[in-house]
Scaffold this motif. Structure first.
Motif, short mmCIF file in Angstrom:
data_model
loop_
_atom_site.label_atom_id
_atom_site.label_comp_id
_atom_site.label_asym_id
_atom_site.label_seq_id
_atom_site.Cartn_x
_atom_site.Cartn_y
_atom_site.Cartn_z
N ASN A 36 72.93 -5.17 45.30
CA ASN A 36 73.52 -4.07 45.04
C ASN A 36 74.24 -4.14 43.63
O ASN A 36 74.42 -5.19 43.12
CB ASN A 36 74.60 -3.72 46.04
N HIS A 84 68.77 10.56 48.73
CA HIS A 84 68.12 9.24 48.11
C HIS A 84 69.15 8.21 48.72
O HIS A 84 70.41 8.76 49.01
CB HIS A 84 68.37 9.54 46.58
N ASP A 85 68.86 7.20 48.61
CA ASP A 85 69.86 6.00 48.90
C ASP A 85 70.89 5.76 47.73
O ASP A 85 70.08 5.95 46.65
CB ASP A 85 68.80 4.59 49.41
#
Length: 159
Positions: A63, A80-81
């Motif tokens: 991440n 969107h992610d």
């Protein structure tokens, strides 16, 4: 768009009128070349890194470890992610805009009630959706509620 970006078969920009067999071919036709694509991209990126003096391996966090600001209309744009470090800040709109040119001023002077349609950069309407919008605008004009329509489109879009 259907298929892998950059690998779509000609004539298959949307799947609205595409037969199922062509959709399947569009998804899998590049598999025979996948090993060559991966090998070539790996060699290219290694050469580019070494040519520029980058000798350590690329950093690949699972991440992002940095803050991301998102300027979007949540609920209206395509989802969107987002990583956990994302912060919504939008929509950001300019407090000023350039004055209209002479042609635009003349158009607006001739019309009292203009409908402005802008769907953004991510929206691609199917033919039926476009027909509904056009029919609704025509009905508004026939009923005398609007004088004319301005439909904003992104650069390079097919009409």
């Amino acid at each position: 768009m259907e298929g892998q970006p950059g690998f779509q078969l000609p004539g298959t920009m949307t799947s609205e009128d595409t037969p199922m067999w062509l959709r399947m071919v569009n998804e899998i036709f590049f598999l025979s070349d996948l090993s060559s694509i991966i090998r070539a991209s790996g060699k290219w990126s290694k050469k580019m890194r070494s040519d520029n003096g980058v000798l350590h391996p690329p950093h690949k966090p699972s991440n992002p470890d940095y803050l991301i600001f998102v300027n979007a209309f949540f609920g209206l744009e395509i989802p969107h992610d987002l990583p956990p470090t994302a912060g919504p800040v939008g929509p950001l709109l300019s407090p000023t805009c350039p004055p209209p040119d002479q042609e635009c001023r003349a158009f607006l002077a001739r019309h009292k009630s203009v409908l402005y349609i802008a769907l953004g950069t991510h929206i691609i309407l199917p033919h039926t959706g476009t027909a509904k919008v056009v029919n609704a605008a025509n009905n508004l004009q026939e009923d005398g509620l609007i004088d004319d329509v301005i439909w904003a489109m992104g650069y390079g879009q097919d009409v």
